[in-house]
Design a protein around this motif. Structure first.
Motif, mmCIF file in Angstrom:
data_model
loop_
_atom_site.group_PDB
_atom_site.id
_atom_site.type_symbol
_atom_site.label_atom_id
_atom_site.label_comp_id
_atom_site.label_asym_id
_atom_site.label_seq_id
_atom_site.Cartn_x
_atom_site.Cartn_y
_atom_site.Cartn_z
ATOM 1 N N TYR A 1 44.811 -83.727 -21.324
ATOM 2 C CA TYR A 1 45.755 -82.646 -21.032
ATOM 3 C C TYR A 1 46.566 -82.937 -19.774
ATOM 4 N N VAL A 2 45.912 -83.313 -18.673
ATOM 5 C CA VAL A 2 46.665 -83.536 -17.430
ATOM 6 C C VAL A 2 47.572 -84.761 -17.551
ATOM 7 N N ALA A 3 47.177 -85.768 -18.332
ATOM 8 C CA ALA A 3 48.040 -86.934 -18.541
ATOM 9 C C ALA A 3 49.294 -86.523 -19.323
ATOM 10 N N THR A 4 49.120 -85.656 -20.310
ATOM 11 C CA THR A 4 50.261 -85.154 -21.083
ATOM 12 C C THR A 4 51.184 -84.342 -20.191
ATOM 13 N N GLN A 5 50.607 -83.494 -19.336
ATOM 14 C CA GLN A 5 51.406 -82.702 -18.405
ATOM 15 C C GLN A 5 52.174 -83.595 -17.434
ATOM 16 N N ARG A 6 51.514 -84.648 -16.950
ATOM 17 C CA ARG A 6 52.153 -85.564 -16.013
ATOM 18 C C ARG A 6 53.322 -86.292 -16.681
ATOM 19 N N ARG A 7 53.131 -86.744 -17.923
ATOM 20 C CA ARG A 7 54.219 -87.422 -18.635
ATOM 21 C C ARG A 7 55.382 -86.480 -18.870
ATOM 22 N N ALA A 8 55.087 -85.221 -19.215
ATOM 23 C CA ALA A 8 56.153 -84.232 -19.433
ATOM 24 C C ALA A 8 56.916 -83.976 -18.134
ATOM 25 N N HIS A 9 56.172 -83.905 -17.033
ATOM 26 C CA HIS A 9 56.804 -83.686 -15.716
ATOM 27 C C HIS A 9 57.648 -84.876 -15.300
ATOM 28 N N ASP A 10 57.153 -86.091 -15.581
ATOM 29 C CA ASP A 10 57.868 -87.309 -15.200
ATOM 30 C C ASP A 10 58.993 -87.657 -16.171
ATOM 31 N N GLY A 11 59.055 -86.932 -17.301
ATOM 32 C CA GLY A 11 60.118 -87.197 -18.264
ATOM 33 C C GLY A 11 59.846 -88.385 -19.176
ATOM 34 N N ASN A 12 58.582 -88.773 -19.308
ATOM 35 C CA ASN A 12 58.238 -89.914 -20.188
ATOM 36 C C ASN A 12 57.694 -89.432 -21.510
#
Length: 148
Positions: free
Chosen positions: A137-148
């Motif tokens: 979940y946090v990896a998905t959130q981080r990718r969404a935040h980083d635009g990846n």
């Protein structure tokens, strides 16, 4: 007294991890092992506040509820846990701490007062699987935040 302790470091800032544990809209996105949906989460984030999770293991419905007994955001959350219909009330302590410049978080879970009829390994495995779900979940959130 039967208990388990699980420690994990996740690649997410402390505040993000604490929110993932305490905000119902985030909790329902990851709480529990992979493949077990959590359809509802209620968390009154104050000492004495009530918590409730509705989970669906193997096509059934299981309701877990508890009361927050200690709270020091974003570093400490202590709560009772009791499955609906089960008289045993356990106690779970979550400790969170920033590591490596604040971009990673150490999570320590100490779950005590475990029932005699469930092997402690089941709790170890359950928390490890839940933390795997949290990491996804946090990896998905981080990718969404980083635009990846």
């Amino acid at each position: 007294q039967r208990s388990v302790r699980v420690v994990r470091v996740v690649d997410a800032p402390l505040e993000s991890v604490f929110r993932a544990f305490t905000h119902p809209t985030q909790v329902v996105r990851w709480w529990g092992p992979a493949g077990i949906e959590t359809s509802e989460a209620e968390i009154d984030l104050v000492v004495g506040g009530r918590c409730r999770w509705v989970m669906h293991p193997e096509g059934t419905t299981a309701v877990l509820h508890g009361t927050i007994t200690a709270l020091e955001p974003p570093n400490l959350l202590v709560m009772t846990n009791q499955w609906e219909g089960n008289p045993n009330e356990s106690l779970v302590t979550f400790r969170f701490g920033a590591v490596e410049g604040g971009n990673r978080t150490r999570i320590e879970i100490f779950h005590e007062r475990l029932p005699e009829d469930v092997p402690t390994e089941a709790y170890d495995d359950g928390w490890a699987a839940a933390l795997d779900s949290l990491e996804t979940y946090v990896a998905t959130q981080r990718r969404a935040h980083d635009g990846n």
